[in-house]
Enzyme design. Structure first.
Site, short mmCIF file in Angstrom:
data_model
loop_
_atom_site.label_atom_id
_atom_site.label_comp_id
_atom_site.label_asym_id
_atom_site.label_seq_id
_atom_site.Cartn_x
_atom_site.Cartn_y
_atom_site.Cartn_z
N GLU A 44 -18.63 14.99 3.07
CA GLU A 44 -18.15 15.83 1.97
C GLU A 44 -17.43 17.06 2.53
OE1 GLU A 44 -20.07 19.05 -1.08
OE2 GLU A 44 -21.33 17.37 -0.42
N ASP A 48 -13.49 17.70 1.89
CA ASP A 48 -13.06 18.91 1.20
C ASP A 48 -11.87 19.55 1.92
OD1 ASP A 48 -13.49 21.25 -0.68
OD2 ASP A 48 -13.84 22.24 1.23
N ASP A 117 -18.72 15.85 -5.40
CA ASP A 117 -19.12 15.84 -3.99
C ASP A 117 -18.93 14.44 -3.37
OD1 ASP A 117 -19.83 18.46 -4.25
OD2 ASP A 117 -21.99 18.11 -4.34
N GLU A 120 -15.27 13.77 -2.56
CA GLU A 120 -14.88 14.41 -1.30
C GLU A 120 -15.42 13.63 -0.11
OE1 GLU A 120 -14.43 19.09 -2.66
OE2 GLU A 120 -16.35 18.40 -1.84
#
Length: 243
Positions: A44, A48, A117, A120
């Site tokens: 994640e 991101d 989440d 990502e």
């Protein structure tokens, strides 16, 4: 899992090795209930960064005259939890996430934070299993449609604030949200109606009051903005006809 991961990869349009894919779909609640196995949080973190860079790069290249502040607002809108969760829901990501029993009971597969989440993490997993270009292309396929709606991007940073500003600029009256909840405590669904000056202008649903109100505000903003564009188009046509 409830569904075949082959179907998930088909929806994403990428190949991810089985081990990395499982890791990307492993929520911390499941990991804690299964001996503290690795979670998707590192992927994640990676995803991101890839998401942020890819969107920033696209916005910079496609909007050569847009100032930094507007670029930042648009980026914030499309990489927000709300935007990513919406993409996750459209892909049915929730059915593939490994969740602990507690999250299952509280409909974790539909929670915006968990969906965002996981999206990502899947971007990060795509990079790990392939390369940066494959991950960037995935981001563009997912985010591209959102980047094309410039007006909504600006408003989408906070729909409630945007509709309040729009209503005030047109002197439409005060804003009121009527919200009702239904269903058991562990799986509540909220429905909101946005009234402006006593007239209903937008409706929304969500798994929290805040989410339902944001959806109602977004609905009202689109309706009122669409009406404004229609009026502007009619005025332009009338002006052209009179010339």
């Amino acid at each position: 899992m409830m569904s075949s991961t082959e179907e998930l990869l088909k929806r994403l349009g990428v190949s991810i090795d089985a081990g990395t894919l499982r890791l990307a779909l492993t929520h911390r609640s499941y990991a804690y209930e299964n001996g503290g196995i690795p979670t998707n949080e590192r992927l994640e973190f990676l995803g991101d960064s890839i998401l942020g860079f890819s969107v920033t790069d696209a916005l910079y290249r496609d909007n050569p005259t847009l100032p930094e502040g507007d670029l930042a607002k648009r980026r914030s809108a499309v990489v927000s939890t709300r935007a990513l969760a919406g993409i996750g829901r459209s892909l049915g990501i929730g059915d593939y996430i490994y969740l602990g029993q507690g999250e299952k009971l509280t409909e974790g597969k539909n929670k915006a934070s968990i969906l965002a989440d996981t999206m990502e993490a899947l971007i990060g997993a795509t990079y790990v299993s392939n390369d940066i270009e494959t991950a960037r292309q995935l981001v563009m396929r997912l985010i591209g449609p959102l980047l094309k709606d410039a007006a909504a991007l600006g408003a989408g940073t906070d729909w409630k604030t945007s509709i309040q500003e729009l209503a005030a600029s047109r002197q439409l009256g005060s804003i009121h949200y009527a919200v009702e909840g239904s269903g058991p405590d562990h799986a509540r669904t909220f429905r909101a109606v946005l009234e402006i000056g006593g007239t209903a202008h937008g409706k929304g649903t969500g798994h929290s009051k805040k989410e339902a109100e944001q959806e109602a505000a977004a609905d009202a903003w689109r309706v009122l903005s669409g009406a404004a564009r229609a009026v502007a188009a009619d005025d332009s046509a009338d002006t052209a006809a009179s010339i």
